[in-house]
Each structure stands twice: as structure tokens, then as C-alpha cells.
Design an enzyme around this catalytic site. Structure first.
Site, PDB file in Angstrom:
ATOM      1  N   ASP A 222       0.584  -1.172  -0.164  1.00 20.57           N
ATOM      2  CA  ASP A 222      -0.228   0.295   0.099  1.00 20.57           C
ATOM      3  C   ASP A 222       0.874   1.416  -0.221  1.00 20.57           C
ATOM      4  O   ASP A 222       2.064   1.215   0.517  1.00 20.57           O
ATOM      5  CB  ASP A 222      -0.921  -0.031   1.533  1.00 20.57           C
ATOM      6  CG  ASP A 222      -1.900   0.581   1.065  1.00 20.57           C
ATOM      7  OD1 ASP A 222      -2.756   1.405  -0.029  1.00 20.57           O
ATOM      8  OD2 ASP A 222      -2.698   1.334   1.581  1.00 20.57           O
TER       9      ASP A 222
ATOM     10  N   TRP B 285       2.984   7.642  -2.985  1.00 19.96           N
ATOM     11  CA  TRP B 285       4.092   7.862  -3.342  1.00 19.96           C
ATOM     12  C   TRP B 285       3.767   9.371  -4.184  1.00 19.96           C
ATOM     13  O   TRP B 285       4.752   9.623  -4.458  1.00 19.96           O
ATOM     14  CB  TRP B 285       4.925   6.317  -3.080  1.00 19.96           C
ATOM     15  CG  TRP B 285       6.068   6.534  -3.968  1.00 19.96           C
ATOM     16  CD1 TRP B 285       7.497   6.891  -3.205  1.00 19.96           C
ATOM     17  CD2 TRP B 285       6.509   6.905  -5.236  1.00 19.96           C
ATOM     18  NE1 TRP B 285       8.741   6.233  -4.314  1.00 19.96           N
ATOM     19  CE2 TRP B 285       8.207   6.220  -5.232  1.00 19.96           C
ATOM     20  CE3 TRP B 285       6.364   6.627  -6.673  1.00 19.96           C
ATOM     21  CZ2 TRP B 285       8.608   6.669  -6.478  1.00 19.96           C
ATOM     22  CZ3 TRP B 285       6.703   7.045  -7.881  1.00 19.96           C
ATOM     23  CH2 TRP B 285       8.224   6.806  -7.395  1.00 19.96           C
TER      24      TRP B 285
ATOM     25  N   GLU C   3     -12.670  -4.193  -3.711  1.00 18.03           N
ATOM     26  CA  GLU C   3     -13.110  -2.989  -3.610  1.00 18.03           C
ATOM     27  C   GLU C   3     -12.575  -1.894  -4.659  1.00 18.03           C
ATOM     28  O   GLU C   3     -12.866  -0.680  -4.802  1.00 18.03           O
ATOM     29  CB  GLU C   3     -12.742  -2.458  -2.264  1.00 18.03           C
ATOM     30  CG  GLU C   3     -13.729  -3.411  -0.883  1.00 18.03           C
ATOM     31  CD  GLU C   3     -13.925  -4.566  -0.366  1.00 18.03           C
ATOM     32  OE1 GLU C   3     -13.812  -5.351  -0.736  1.00 18.03           O
ATOM     33  OE2 GLU C   3     -12.196  -4.968  -0.215  1.00 18.03           O
ATOM     34  N   ASN C   4     -11.358  -2.228  -5.047  1.00 15.71           N
ATOM     35  CA  ASN C   4     -10.282  -1.097  -5.731  1.00 15.71           C
ATOM     36  C   ASN C   4     -10.898  -1.564  -7.312  1.00 15.71           C
ATOM     37  O   ASN C   4     -10.531  -0.145  -7.653  1.00 15.71           O
ATOM     38  CB  ASN C   4      -9.239  -2.131  -6.021  1.00 15.71           C
ATOM     39  CG  ASN C   4      -8.137  -1.882  -4.772  1.00 15.71           C
ATOM     40  OD1 ASN C   4      -6.826  -2.788  -4.360  1.00 15.71           O
ATOM     41  ND2 ASN C   4      -8.287  -0.687  -3.399  1.00 15.71           N
TER      42      ASN C   4
ATOM     43  N   ARG D 272     -11.961   2.705  -8.300  1.00 18.05           N
ATOM     44  CA  ARG D 272     -11.288   4.011  -8.849  1.00 18.05           C
ATOM     45  C   ARG D 272     -12.069   4.539  -9.845  1.00 18.05           C
ATOM     46  O   ARG D 272     -12.035   4.015 -10.722  1.00 18.05           O
ATOM     47  CB  ARG D 272      -9.910   3.797  -8.786  1.00 18.05           C
ATOM     48  CG  ARG D 272      -9.550   3.389  -6.751  1.00 18.05           C
ATOM     49  CD  ARG D 272      -7.840   1.929  -6.407  1.00 18.05           C
ATOM     50  NE  ARG D 272      -7.760   1.967  -5.433  1.00 18.05           N
ATOM     51  CZ  ARG D 272      -6.465   2.619  -5.042  1.00 18.05           C
ATOM     52  NH1 ARG D 272      -5.493   2.899  -5.253  1.00 18.05           N
ATOM     53  NH2 ARG D 272      -6.194   1.732  -3.331  1.00 18.05           N
TER      54      ARG D 272
ATOM     55  N   GLU E  69       0.977 -12.287  13.652  1.00 16.80           N
ATOM     56  CA  GLU E  69       1.401 -11.157  13.995  1.00 16.80           C
ATOM     57  C   GLU E  69       1.252  -9.707  12.832  1.00 16.80           C
ATOM     58  O   GLU E  69       0.679 -10.730  11.734  1.00 16.80           O
ATOM     59  CB  GLU E  69       2.489 -11.400  14.340  1.00 16.80           C
ATOM     60  CG  GLU E  69       3.289 -12.268  15.557  1.00 16.80           C
ATOM     61  CD  GLU E  69       2.189 -12.132  16.280  1.00 16.80           C
ATOM     62  OE1 GLU E  69       2.356 -10.853  17.003  1.00 16.80           O
ATOM     63  OE2 GLU E  69       1.876 -12.991  17.174  1.00 16.80           O
TER      64      GLU E  69
HETATM   65  C1  IPE Z   1      -5.937  -2.857   0.084  1.00 17.55           C
HETATM   66  O1  IPE Z   1      -5.234  -1.519  -0.032  1.00 17.55           O
HETATM   67  C2  IPE Z   1      -5.724  -3.047  -1.053  1.00 17.55           C
HETATM   68  C3  IPE Z   1      -3.925  -3.351  -2.005  1.00 17.55           C
HETATM   69  C4  IPE Z   1      -3.411  -2.721  -1.198  1.00 17.55           C
HETATM   70  C5  IPE Z   1      -4.446  -3.850  -3.501  1.00 17.55           C
HETATM   71  P1  IPE Z   1      -6.556   0.351  -0.213  1.00 17.55           P
HETATM   72  O2  IPE Z   1      -5.690   1.084  -0.388  1.00 17.55           O
HETATM   73  O3  IPE Z   1      -6.889  -0.805  -1.161  1.00 17.55           O
HETATM   74  O4  IPE Z   1      -7.447  -0.016   1.131  1.00 17.55           O
HETATM   75  P2  IPE Z   1      -7.804   1.167   2.159  1.00 17.55           P
HETATM   76  O5  IPE Z   1      -9.091   1.991   0.635  1.00 17.55           O
HETATM   77  O6  IPE Z   1      -6.877   2.370   2.370  1.00 17.55           O
HETATM   78  O7  IPE Z   1      -8.327   0.597   3.195  1.00 17.55           O
HETATM   79  C1  IPE Z   2      -1.703   0.394  -3.156  1.00 16.81           C
HETATM   80  O1  IPE Z   2      -1.570   2.290  -3.076  1.00 16.81           O
HETATM   81  C2  IPE Z   2      -2.246  -0.652  -4.268  1.00 16.81           C
HETATM   82  C3  IPE Z   2      -3.501  -0.746  -4.931  1.00 16.81           C
HETATM   83  C4  IPE Z   2      -4.353  -1.172  -3.897  1.00 16.81           C
HETATM   84  C5  IPE Z   2      -3.659  -1.264  -5.945  1.00 16.81           C
HETATM   85  P1  IPE Z   2      -3.015   2.284  -3.058  1.00 16.81           P
HETATM   86  O2  IPE Z   2      -2.880   2.785  -4.376  1.00 16.81           O
HETATM   87  O3  IPE Z   2      -3.633   2.405  -1.646  1.00 16.81           O
HETATM   88  O4  IPE Z   2      -1.768   3.916  -2.742  1.00 16.81           O
HETATM   89  P2  IPE Z   2      -2.279   4.352  -1.592  1.00 16.81           P
HETATM   90  O5  IPE Z   2      -3.091   3.596  -0.296  1.00 16.81           O
HETATM   91  O6  IPE Z   2      -3.544   6.143  -2.591  1.00 16.81           O
HETATM   92  O7  IPE Z   2      -1.613   5.618  -1.495  1.00 16.81           O
HETATM   93 MG    MG Z   3      -4.030   2.696   0.073  1.00 17.76          MG
END
Ligand code: IPE
Ligand code: IPE
Ligand code: MG
Length: 233
Positions: free
Chosen positions: A13, A18, A60-61, A64, A200
Site C-alpha cells: 500500500d 508516493w 473494493e479497488n 477507483r 502477528e
Molecule cells: C488494500 O489497499 C488493497 C491493496 C493493497 C491491493 P487499499 O488502499 O485499497 O485499502 P484502503 O482503501 O486504504 O483500506
Molecule cells: C496500493 O497503493 C495499490 C493498490 C491498491 C492497487 P494505493 O493505490 O492504495 O496507494 P495509496 O494508499 O492511495 O497511497
Molecule cells: Mg491504499
């Protein structure tokens, strides 16, 4: 010998943040994140981790923006095409966990090819969690068992934790020892909720694209200090 988790889960994550910090589009964070994923996978195998599960895309992604989802899927295509030869050299068995029915046809085929061509590998098992959600996984397992009961093949009273566990995507893999989440978020986000019952947790502030081998070493050191009691004394 230092204590390394047999089964490690990583929530990769922080890619978006970044990129934002650098004034780049979120996709740029996913590109660097994918490179870090390759590096850390190899390092885990070198350290003696036996099962590594990485969270690549959650159920849930899909919420986006479409262009971000497309960019992630394209990175995955590229990874699958390029890494087939890598896998040959590396003794890693790759498996995908998650609902693959909702994925594009070409990705499904690449996934099957990667799994089949590495199935005989005796080194680390790499589970890539893609369109994965722990709640969806448990629901699918319950449905599978319910269908067997309805068909008269299974007595509902015979369903126990072991049977449900075997119906999960991770089937007969051992329970998760350590869940690692970089990026400064302190939550599981629907990752391996059944498998991590006695895991853990190590949360780290570093964003995934900045994650280094040394960060993994720090997490292992922290893990080695934990006293795991599993409900005993
Ligand atoms: C969890 O990260 C899923 C992955 C890293 C693939 P998210 O960024 O989607 O989770 P939330 O929305 O912060 O809980
Ligand atoms: C994790 O990084 C990758 C996926 C969830 C695919 P994020 O895209 O969630 O990065 P942040 O949390 O928005 O910084
Ligand atoms: Mg994230």
C-alpha cells in the site's frame, strides 16, 4: 538461525501517495510499486519464507477511476508476460487467489499459464491476491459447501473449521504468521481475514514504492521478538 515467518502476507500500500508526493499521476506509483514487488518477492524466497501472499488488487479497488484500474491491469499483464521466464529460473510456484471470473479473458489465460508452468516448483509459493476479498472468499467457500449439502454429498453437521479452510482459495496452506502493511494505515482492508486469525501484525510508515530489503529485515526482527501464545500460556 533467525526466526522468519513461514507464511507472510504483505499489503502493498501507498503507491498513490508516493506518486502524489512527487507530483506524478497515481499510475506512476503503481509502476514503481510493481518493481518493488518483484525485488521483494525474490528477497523473501532468499530469506526462507515458504508462502508469500501479496495484496495486488482488492474486490473494493474496482471503485477507483477507470483509468487507474486499467493501468493496474496493464501492469499485471506486463508482469505475467515478462515473469514467466523469471519463474523458470527461480523455483517459485505462483498462484492467484481471488475471484477470477470477473477478470479479462486474456488475463485469466495468462494466470493459468503462470500457475501451470510453475506448479511443480518446490521453492516458495507466491500467492498473488487479485480481485481478492476475504469476505468474498469465505462466502464462496460457504456456497461451495452448501452446494455439496444440497446435492446430498455432505452432511451439514460434518462441516468444521478444517473443511471450511480447505474450501478457501489458499486450500491446504498453513496459517499466516505475519501480516505486513506499509504506508502508515492500520487496517486489514479485507485481506486474509480467516487465515490471519493468529497472525502477528507489523505496520510500517514507509510507502510501498520506497520499501527496501532493510525494511523487511526490520519487520522480521520485530516478528522474532513477538511471543505467540495461540491462546495458551
Ligand atoms: C488494500 O489497499 C488493497 C491493496 C493493497 C491491493 P487499499 O488502499 O485499497 O485499502 P484502503 O482503501 O486504504 O483500506
Ligand atoms: C496500493 O497503493 C495499490 C493498490 C491498491 C492497487 P494505493 O493505490 O492504495 O496507494 P495509496 O494508499 O492511495 O497511497
Ligand atoms: Mg491504499
Amino acid at each position: 538461525m533467525r526466526k522468519v515467518p513461514v507464511n507472510l502476507g504483505i499489503i502493498m500500500d501507498g503507491n498513490g501517495r508516493w506518486a502524489k508526493k512527487r507530483g506524478l499521476p497515481r499510475q506512476a506509483g503503481h509502476v514503481t510499486g510493481a518493481q518493488v514487488f518483484r525485488k521483494i518477492t525474490k528477497y523473501c524466497e532468499k530469506c526462507g519464507v515458504r508462502y508469500l501472499t501479496v495484496y495486488a488488487f482488492s474486490t473494493e479497488n474496482w471503485r477507483r477511476p477507470q483509468d487507474e484500474v486499467n493501468a493496474i491491469m496493464n501492469l499485471l499483464r506486463q508482469y505475467l508476460k515478462e515473469s514467466l521466464s523469471d519463474f523458470q529460473q527461480e523455483n517459485i510456484a505462483v498462484r492467484f487467489i481471488g475471484n477470477r471470473e470477473e477478470l479479462a479473458e486474456d488475463i485469466r489465460l495468462l494466470i493459468e499459464e503462470a500457475e501451470q508452468s510453475t506448479a511443480h516448483k518446490t521453492g516458495m509459493t507466491l500467492n498473488i491476491a487479485l480481485n481478492y476479498g476475504g469476505q468474498q472468499e469465505i462466502t464462496a467457500a460457504a456456497r461451495k459447501l452448501a452446494q455439496r449439502v444440497a446435492a446430498g454429498e455432505l452432511d451439514a453437521a460434518a462441516i468444521d473449521e478444517t473443511m471450511l479452510e480447505k474450501a478457501l482459495y489458499t486450500e491446504d496452506q498453513p496459517p499466516v504468521d505475519l501480516i505486513l502493511r506499509p504506508s502508515g494505515e492500520y487496517r486489514l482492508s479485507n485481506f486474509l481475514i480467516w487465515q490471519s486469525a493468529y497472525a502477528e501484525y507489523v505496520f510500517m510508515d514507509v510507502l510501498w514504492p520506497d520499501f527496501k530489503e532493510e525494511d523487511l529485515e526490520r519487520a522480521f526482527e520485530e516478528y522474532a521478538r513477538r511471543d505467540r501464545r495461540f491462546g495458551g500460556v
